[in-house]
Design an enzyme around this catalytic site. Sequence first.
Site, PDB file in Angstrom:
ATOM      1  N   HIS A 107       0.432  -1.225   0.201  1.00  0.00           N
ATOM      2  CA  HIS A 107      -0.164   0.240  -0.073  1.00  0.00           C
ATOM      3  C   HIS A 107       0.615   1.423   0.079  1.00  0.00           C
ATOM      4  CE1 HIS A 107      -3.274  -1.772   0.467  1.00  0.00           C
ATOM      5  NE2 HIS A 107      -3.544  -2.437   1.702  1.00  0.00           N
ATOM      6  N   ARG A 129      -9.198   3.318  -7.032  1.00  0.00           N
ATOM      7  CA  ARG A 129     -11.144   3.609  -7.205  1.00  0.00           C
ATOM      8  C   ARG A 129     -10.983   4.695  -6.956  1.00  0.00           C
ATOM      9  NH1 ARG A 129     -13.664  -0.182  -2.084  1.00  0.00           N
ATOM     10  NH2 ARG A 129     -15.732  -0.146  -2.862  1.00  0.00           N
ATOM     11  N   SER A 137     -14.832   3.477   2.198  1.00  0.00           N
ATOM     12  CA  SER A 137     -14.873   1.375   2.826  1.00  0.00           C
ATOM     13  C   SER A 137     -14.076   1.599   3.736  1.00  0.00           C
ATOM     14  CB  SER A 137     -14.101   1.326   0.917  1.00  0.00           C
ATOM     15  OG  SER A 137     -13.618  -0.376   1.562  1.00  0.00           O
ATOM     16  N   ARG A 248     -16.531  -6.139   2.614  1.00  0.00           N
ATOM     17  CA  ARG A 248     -18.021  -5.606   2.403  1.00  0.00           C
ATOM     18  C   ARG A 248     -19.080  -5.872   1.357  1.00  0.00           C
ATOM     19  NH1 ARG A 248     -20.061  -0.405   3.823  1.00  0.00           N
ATOM     20  NH2 ARG A 248     -18.877   0.721   2.291  1.00  0.00           N
ATOM     21  N   LYS A 249     -19.237  -4.831   0.920  1.00  0.00           N
ATOM     22  CA  LYS A 249     -20.037  -4.446   0.152  1.00  0.00           C
ATOM     23  C   LYS A 249     -19.332  -4.770  -1.089  1.00  0.00           C
ATOM     24  CE  LYS A 249     -23.815  -1.958   1.675  1.00  0.00           C
ATOM     25  NZ  LYS A 249     -24.187  -0.694   1.694  1.00  0.00           N
ATOM     26  N   GLY A 250     -18.234  -3.919  -2.131  1.00  0.00           N
ATOM     27  CA  GLY A 250     -18.159  -3.970  -3.223  1.00  0.00           C
ATOM     28  C   GLY A 250     -18.053  -2.990  -4.491  1.00  0.00           C
TER      29      GLY A 250
END
Length: 291
Positions: A107, A129, A137, A248-250
């Site tokens: 990262h 992103r 997120s 989590r959700k994506g």
Amino acid sequence: MPTRIQMAQNMKEEEKQYRYNGVLYPTIMCPEENLKVLNQFQARSDDILLVAYPKCGFNWMVGVMRKIIAEATGNKTETKMPPILEFFGPENLKVIAAPSPRFLGTHLHPDNIPATFYEKKVKMLVVFRNPKDTLVSFFHFYNNNPVLPSGQSWDSFFSNFMKGEVSWGSYFEHALAWDQRMDDPAVKVITYEELKQDLSSGVGDISSFFSFSLTQDQVQHITEGSTFRAMKENAGNSHAAIGNVIFRKGEVGDWKNHFTAEQSKEMDEVFQKHLANTKLGARLNYQKFCR
């Protein structure tokens, strides 16, 4: 990971991050001694390096890359440990003697990646992103991950993110630095949104970039096993206890459930100032995903 969670339970929230060369890092996952020995790391020209600012799809791409490598080379990785360079302590850096090609990740800001990766012209896959969904997120990751400081309100985290006062530093500084490397033939930038829209093409492009020859059937097989839903369902096996925190959700556009109109305007202005006229800014398609 269970040991690290136990360590976190005995720490004050403010102790879970520290500052190194002006940037915040998570104390438990990458203590200072890890960062100090990173420049001793010796890259190989055939290493595979996955890079992403946190919560831009890194763990999703770890799964995709491991499947690509397994199909192309027959080498299947069993470890649940993400291949993040700054998570390896001094003793582990010496034992990364895996056969080539080694799959590694980070990262870190590009200026802080060990110099040998650039000297050896190691191929790097960089995942980005849109900043609004990244912020959302990251907010949930902070509050659900016991090794990071939790209990921040949405407004407080929003403010810290915009100032770069989060682990691994400023999203915008990372983005600007990678924008300067967009024309480097050893760097391939791909976006989370592109992968969500057409994962099969993404798998094919990534494979070609790393000179892996895959059949269309292999690409399809990897794609079917690499949807966000498939990764989330397998999270317990791939990431143990922390799996449901990581996956989590994506979704694309979840920021609309969190941002106030004022916060959206503030992010729009910062993006306009820093990234609007850049190649990476164009790839992020801000108008489509963040308006």
